[in-house]
Design a protein around this motif. Structure first.
Motif, PDB file in Angstrom:
ATOM      1  N   ARG A 327       0.775  -1.450   0.252  1.00 28.06           N
ATOM      2  CA  ARG A 327       0.007  -0.069  -0.036  1.00 28.06           C
ATOM      3  C   ARG A 327       0.867   1.405   0.226  1.00 28.06           C
ATOM      4  NH1 ARG A 327      -5.914   0.588  -0.149  1.00 28.06           N
ATOM      5  NH2 ARG A 327      -6.107   2.694   0.073  1.00 28.06           N
ATOM      6  N   GLU A 328       1.653   1.339   0.793  1.00 27.83           N
ATOM      7  CA  GLU A 328       2.764   2.501   0.906  1.00 27.83           C
ATOM      8  C   GLU A 328       3.353   2.506  -0.390  1.00 27.83           C
ATOM      9  OE1 GLU A 328       5.380   1.548   3.964  1.00 27.83           O
ATOM     10  OE2 GLU A 328       3.763   2.497   5.576  1.00 27.83           O
ATOM     11  N   ASP A 331       0.802   4.179  -2.673  1.00 27.53           N
ATOM     12  CA  ASP A 331       0.634   5.524  -2.630  1.00 27.53           C
ATOM     13  C   ASP A 331       2.028   6.265  -3.099  1.00 27.53           C
ATOM     14  OD1 ASP A 331      -1.607   4.711  -1.425  1.00 27.53           O
ATOM     15  OD2 ASP A 331      -0.796   4.783   0.575  1.00 27.53           O
ATOM     16  N   LYS A 332       3.123   5.731  -2.866  1.00 25.74           N
ATOM     17  CA  LYS A 332       4.353   6.609  -3.404  1.00 25.74           C
ATOM     18  C   LYS A 332       4.214   6.418  -4.743  1.00 25.74           C
ATOM     19  CE  LYS A 332       9.503   6.640  -2.796  1.00 25.74           C
ATOM     20  NZ  LYS A 332      10.733   5.944  -2.128  1.00 25.74           N
ATOM     21  N   ALA A 334       1.722   6.659  -6.741  1.00 25.27           N
ATOM     22  CA  ALA A 334       0.586   7.603  -7.048  1.00 25.27           C
ATOM     23  C   ALA A 334       1.209   8.656  -6.788  1.00 25.27           C
ATOM     24  CB  ALA A 334      -0.623   7.295  -6.353  1.00 25.27           C
ATOM     25  N   GLN A 335       1.833   9.129  -5.488  1.00 27.50           N
ATOM     26  CA  GLN A 335       2.553  10.394  -5.377  1.00 27.50           C
ATOM     27  C   GLN A 335       3.391  10.873  -6.643  1.00 27.50           C
ATOM     28  OE1 GLN A 335       1.866  12.409  -2.498  1.00 27.50           O
ATOM     29  NE2 GLN A 335       3.704  13.666  -2.697  1.00 27.50           N
TER      30      GLN A 335
END
Length: 593
Positions: A327-328, A331-332, A334-335
């Protein structure tokens, strides 16, 4: 099953063990029936049969019982308690001894007796055969060894032509018992063989599950009918930061809610989990945020309801995994996909999405939303003189100031290079765009301290408003870009809103650029020569070569108009080379003076 073949595998050994255990469990019944038969015979036939026969037969029966008990005892203490195929054969020997003893009973006690004693003897013998069939049912060899002598004894007991029907009936009865024993023994062996296979499969499954729990990243979980956790695995307990003992019997939803249980503020996915549990329906790949010792971890759960054989709901059983790392990472990614890595501001794509959303929200409202495009003045000079590292630090400070100025008034991001954009989602004041633009220019124009350098840059801003300046995000961005171009033309450090004539000028500039390229190819430029005169002596000292352009359709176009276009389109170099060669070629034809 019979004990006449060598044991092949573990399944044979387990079936043999079950056979002997079944025989041992009814050994007491067999002993009790023999004792009862002995007492019955002494009571009924004691006064009609000679004492020598009674005592001799009684000793034989007691000896057979003693031998049976001795063989059982030796089997249990011998060979470490591990059963062997010969144990079945020895057990059959005890059955044979009992069969022979009772066959002798039928022969000895039926001779010369009346019908009353014959009925009594048959009643006893039928009970003995039923009891023997029951006790030897799991060991077919022993059952055969016991019942065959009994069948032979029945022929002696019902001797004579008048008793022939009774002999046939009794023999059929004994044969039925024998066939029943064989059928039961076969069923018994199949059942225990299947049980052995199921036990082996269960053991394999348990081993695989243990290896899965120890080596895989996933873990198993289950709840009871009241949605309480049961059978907690160590990996599940570690994932939620608790011990298995503390988790056992705890409500699943309450454990996953963590500190939010008291406040009632849950993630939407936890509400979804509760709905699935309430409706008793399967679910898969349900991602849940869980607070574990102050840190948010992500768990992914999949499960299905389970029911017993009667259709009663037993709870849920499923698989879970800790997907925090994935997940992290997502998210990274996506960031990185939506934010600029240098400044941390939203990138061009994110800005475009924000503008699309703002235009969708405002619709045809006038004014709707606005887009500001801004560019730093004199940034290229700093980048060239002090290097890209200083330039990057300057862009980071610009981003901080821009984020501070915009605050809640606008959504700011970096378009690329030294260009930034701001989306104003809703305009409630006609002067809001101008005020924010001026505030941005003032904030970005203040001095910057980077290392030992004090740097000064300015900012130019162009703005466009929907739906007046465009009905699509692409047209709004293009309009703001044209307004920024005008602000740069005016010297920078100013804000220019979009005006319709800017688009016309841009189109005119585009047409001029295309026409200028064709003029170079078709040799439509020409030179005028202006003399340079010494003001004191009046002597001509040289000439200036001046480029002029006469378009076939547009007519004469002054240098003040086409030279900036040539500079922007990077045509000024080829034009300069053409002017130099043409002027030198012309000068070669002039007089030497």
């Amino acid at each position: 099953m019979m004990g006449l073949a060598r044991l092949v595998d573990e399944a044979d050994m387990r079936v043999l063990t079950a056979q002997l255990q079944s025989a041992d469990s009814v050994a007491l019944l067999r002993l009790a029936m023999n004792v009862f038969g002995l007492l019955f015979l002494w009571r009924v036939f004691g006064s009609h049969v000679s004492a020598t026969v009674m005592i001799g037969w009684s000793v034989a029966l007691i000896g057979a019982v003693a031998i049976s008990a001795l063989l059982i005892h030796r089997r249990k203490i011998g060979a470490g308690g591990v059963p062997q195929a010969r144990d079945l054969r020895r057990h059959a020997l005890t059955g044979l001894l009992h069969g022979l003893v009772w066959a002798a009973c039928m022969t000895l006690f039926s001779r010369g007796e009346g019908a009353e004693h014959l009925v009594a003897l048959w009643t006893l013998i039928s009970c003995i055969m039923v009891c023997g069939a029951i006790s030897y049912a799991a060991t077919p060899l022993a059952a055969i060894a016991f019942l065959v002598p009994c069948i032979v004894g029945l022929s002696a007991m019902f001797d004579g032509e008048t008793l022939l029907p009774l002999r046939a009936l009794a023999t059929s009865y004994a044969l039925s018992l024998l066939v029943g024993c064989l059928i039961y023994a076969r069923t018994f062996a199949r059942q225990h063989s299947t049980t052995v296979q199921l036990a082996e499969q269960t053991e394999v499954v348990s081993l695989l599950l243990r290896e899965y729990e120890q080596g895989a990243s996933d873990w198993l979980w289950q709840t009871d009918a009241l949605r309480r956790i049961s059978g907690v695995s160590q990996r599940f307990a570690e994932s939620v930061g608790m011990t298995p003992q503390a988790l056992e019997g705890a409500p699943l939803v309450q454990v996953l809610a963590g500190t939010g249980w008291e406040s009632g503020r849950f993630a939407s996915s936890l509400h979804s989990l509760a709905d699935h549990l309430k409706r008793r329906e399967s679910f898969s790949n349900l991602a849940l945020p869980v607070d574990v010792q102050g840190r948010t971890r992500w768990l992914e759960l999949s499960a299905s309801p389970r029911y017993d054989d009667n259709g009663n709901f037993q709870g849920f059983r499923g698989v879970g995994s800790d997907i925090t790392v994935q997940r992290e990472s997502a998210d990274k990614i996506a960031q990185l996909a939506r934010f600029d890595t240098l400044t941390g501001l939203p990138n061009r794509a994110h800005l475009r999405d924000a503008l699309d959303q703002a235009m969708a929200d405002t619709g045809n409202r006038r004014p709707g939303c606005a887009f500001l495009m801004l560019d730093l003045d004199r940034f290229k000079a700093i980048n060239d003189s002090l290097g890209h590292q200083v330039g990057d630090q300057l862009l980071s400070q610009v981003a901080q100031r821009l984020r501070h100025v915009c605050g809640g008034a606008g959504f700011c991001g970096r378009i690329g290079g030294d260009e930034f954009g701001v989306v104003i989602a809703r305009i409630d004041d006609d002067r809001a765009v101008a005020r924010l633009s001026i505030a941005i220019i003032d904030a970005l124009s203040a001095p910057y301290q980077i290392d030992q350098h004090v740097l000064h840059v300015g900012a130019s801003v162009g703005s466009a408003v929907s739906p007046i300046d465009g009905h699509q995000s692409e047209s709004i961005i293009r309009s703001a870009d044209l307004a920024l171009y005008r602000a740069k033309d005016e010297g920078g450090g100013v804000h220019c809103p979009y005006e319709p004539q800017l688009h016309a000028k841009a189109e005119e500039r585009q047409r001029l650029e295309q026409a200028l390229r064709e003029a170079l190819e078709k040799d439509q430029l020409h030179l005028l020569y202006q003399p340079v005169v010494d003001a004191t002596s009046g002597v001509i000292t040289g000439f200036e070569a001046l480029a002029r352009w006469t378009h076939p359709e547009l007519g004469p176009i002054p240098p003040s108009k086409f030279v900036p276009v040539a500079e922007e389109a990077r045509l000024i170099g080829p034009i300069g080379e053409w002017v130099l060669r043409t002027a030198c070629r012309e000068a070669m034809r002039w007089p030497a003076h």
